[in-house]
Write a protein that holds these residues in place. Sequence first.
Motif, PDB file in Angstrom:
ATOM      1  N   SER A  65       0.795  -1.529  -0.138  1.00 17.61           N
ATOM      2  CA  SER A  65      -0.460   0.389   0.104  1.00 17.61           C
ATOM      3  C   SER A  65       1.002   1.194  -0.001  1.00 17.61           C
ATOM      4  N   GLU A  66       2.270   1.181   0.481  1.00 16.44           N
ATOM      5  CA  GLU A  66       2.935   2.309   0.448  1.00 16.44           C
ATOM      6  C   GLU A  66       4.395   1.796  -0.162  1.00 16.44           C
ATOM      7  N   ARG A  67       4.916   2.961  -0.335  1.00 14.48           N
ATOM      8  CA  ARG A  67       5.975   3.345  -1.063  1.00 14.48           C
ATOM      9  C   ARG A  67       6.944   3.013  -0.088  1.00 14.48           C
ATOM     10  N   LYS A  68       7.932   1.584  -0.221  1.00 18.65           N
ATOM     11  CA  LYS A  68       9.641   2.258   0.785  1.00 18.65           C
ATOM     12  C   LYS A  68      10.595   1.844  -0.032  1.00 18.65           C
ATOM     13  N   LYS A  69      11.950   2.651   0.233  1.00 18.92           N
ATOM     14  CA  LYS A  69      12.830   3.007  -0.679  1.00 18.92           C
ATOM     15  C   LYS A  69      13.249   1.945  -0.639  1.00 18.92           C
ATOM     16  N   ASP A  70      13.972   1.075  -1.670  1.00 17.38           N
ATOM     17  CA  ASP A  70      14.502   0.389  -2.484  1.00 17.38           C
ATOM     18  C   ASP A  70      13.696  -1.594  -2.586  1.00 17.38           C
ATOM     19  N   THR A  71      12.334  -1.449  -2.276  1.00 13.27           N
ATOM     20  CA  THR A  71      11.521  -3.170  -2.711  1.00 13.27           C
ATOM     21  C   THR A  71      11.330  -3.099  -3.445  1.00 13.27           C
ATOM     22  N   LYS A  72      11.731  -2.294  -5.415  1.00 15.44           N
ATOM     23  CA  LYS A  72      11.876  -2.777  -6.355  1.00 15.44           C
ATOM     24  C   LYS A  72      12.920  -3.410  -6.623  1.00 15.44           C
ATOM     25  N   ASN A  73      14.201  -2.532  -6.159  1.00 16.80           N
ATOM     26  CA  ASN A  73      15.498  -3.613  -6.469  1.00 16.80           C
ATOM     27  C   ASN A  73      16.035  -4.155  -5.793  1.00 16.80           C
ATOM     28  N   ARG A  74      15.457  -4.897  -4.682  1.00 11.67           N
ATOM     29  CA  ARG A  74      15.349  -5.879  -3.860  1.00 11.67           C
ATOM     30  C   ARG A  74      14.531  -7.004  -4.865  1.00 11.67           C
ATOM     31  N   ILE A  75      13.288  -7.154  -4.840  1.00 12.04           N
ATOM     32  CA  ILE A  75      12.312  -7.471  -5.990  1.00 12.04           C
ATOM     33  C   ILE A  75      13.519  -8.122  -6.721  1.00 12.04           C
ATOM     34  N   ILE A  76      13.572  -7.112  -7.698  1.00 14.40           N
ATOM     35  CA  ILE A  76      14.466  -7.635  -9.037  1.00 14.40           C
ATOM     36  C   ILE A  76      15.356  -8.363  -8.416  1.00 14.40           C
ATOM     37  N   ALA A  77      16.442  -8.122  -7.411  1.00 17.10           N
ATOM     38  CA  ALA A  77      17.491  -9.125  -6.984  1.00 17.10           C
ATOM     39  C   ALA A  77      17.584 -10.405  -6.753  1.00 17.10           C
ATOM     40  N   GLY A  78      16.262 -10.646  -6.238  1.00 17.14           N
ATOM     41  CA  GLY A  78      15.499 -12.275  -5.686  1.00 17.14           C
ATOM     42  C   GLY A  78      14.880 -12.389  -6.772  1.00 17.14           C
ATOM     43  N   ILE A  79      14.489 -11.912  -7.552  1.00 22.57           N
ATOM     44  CA  ILE A  79      14.025 -12.925  -9.225  1.00 22.57           C
ATOM     45  C   ILE A  79      15.026 -13.224  -9.959  1.00 22.57           C
ATOM     46  N   ILE A  80      16.023 -12.293 -10.000  1.00 20.18           N
ATOM     47  CA  ILE A  80      17.078 -13.009 -10.577  1.00 20.18           C
ATOM     48  C   ILE A  80      17.816 -14.041 -10.243  1.00 20.18           C
ATOM     49  N   ASP A  81      18.229 -13.618  -8.810  1.00 19.19           N
ATOM     50  CA  ASP A  81      19.072 -15.139  -8.105  1.00 19.19           C
ATOM     51  C   ASP A  81      18.511 -16.216  -8.024  1.00 19.19           C
ATOM     52  N   ARG A  82      16.428 -16.440  -7.489  1.00 14.83           N
ATOM     53  CA  ARG A  82      15.722 -17.450  -7.975  1.00 14.83           C
ATOM     54  C   ARG A  82      16.125 -17.589  -9.291  1.00 14.83           C
ATOM     55  N   PHE A  83      15.594 -17.136 -10.182  1.00 13.70           N
ATOM     56  CA  PHE A  83      15.342 -17.940 -11.702  1.00 13.70           C
ATOM     57  C   PHE A  83      16.404 -18.147 -12.098  1.00 13.70           C
ATOM     58  N   SER A  84      17.929 -17.453 -12.172  1.00 12.98           N
ATOM     59  CA  SER A  84      18.921 -18.643 -12.382  1.00 12.98           C
ATOM     60  C   SER A  84      19.652 -19.508 -11.242  1.00 12.98           C
ATOM     61  N   GLU A  85      19.282 -19.649 -10.544  1.00 12.32           N
ATOM     62  CA  GLU A  85      19.714 -21.080  -9.832  1.00 12.32           C
ATOM     63  C   GLU A  85      18.700 -22.136 -10.867  1.00 12.32           C
ATOM     64  N   TYR A  86      17.077 -21.984 -10.366  1.00 12.05           N
ATOM     65  CA  TYR A  86      16.355 -23.013 -11.194  1.00 12.05           C
ATOM     66  C   TYR A  86      17.090 -22.929 -13.169  1.00 12.05           C
TER      67      TYR A  86
END
Length: 271
Positions: free
Chosen positions: A176-197
Amino acid sequence: MNEKDVISENGIREYTLNKSIPFSFHIYSSVDSTNIRMKEFAEKDEPEWSVVISESQTMGKGRLGRTFFSPSDTGIYMTILLRPSISPEDTTKITTAMAVAAAETIEDVSSKKTDIKWVNDIYISDKKVCGILTESSFDAKSNSLKYAFVGVGINVYNPDDNFPDDIKNIAGYIFSERKKDTKNRIIAGIIDRFSEYYKNIEKNSYFENYKKRLLWIGEKINVISSKGTTPALLTGIDENCRLIVKYDDNSDGIISSGEISIRKKELSDEE
């Protein structure tokens, strides 16, 4: 008070755990479509693990020719280029592996439970928060893939003017509310997990994590294809993420393409 949540390469790299893959980032404030832009890069022999990211899209692409609503400042719209040594028939595995990577990351960052609507949509509390679209180019001479790219659209925040009328009953958001670096954390997490799979994608290592999130197992559904809509019971899913169904005439079937919708009287036609 809402904070700015700006996507940046440095911010993504700060949260990315897998430092061994040579990701290259192309980050924009707005593009027509990250998939369209990536196709241009792919045709120019851009290397695998190139990533196009935009704060908004004017022509966001969804499955089956649909559009993906992509307003500025509220979502993540990105596409990853791959040059896989898999058969063209196995490209669905890219979509399903990415679905698991996105679902796991959203859960990790938000602590909210996610569900997967076959084959490519992530839901939170019965609302779609993420869509995935994989496209590829086929080399007929070698019977192999030239390249594939997987696009991910995530509704991180509620749009300022809310969602358009045609999707407002099915579209949702994570925060509901914006928080600094949330998008960067999501992008990084997706990249990490997807690259492993992706490293062992032919072994379907993501399958159990896909299966346990799959919506509507044991429910009556509609199977939607170019031939029309067919009622069925969703009984399960096989290791290639194909749906196992039982039709109303008691015959069994395997669904590898198309779309499904829930068959419940209390739900609106929009679902």
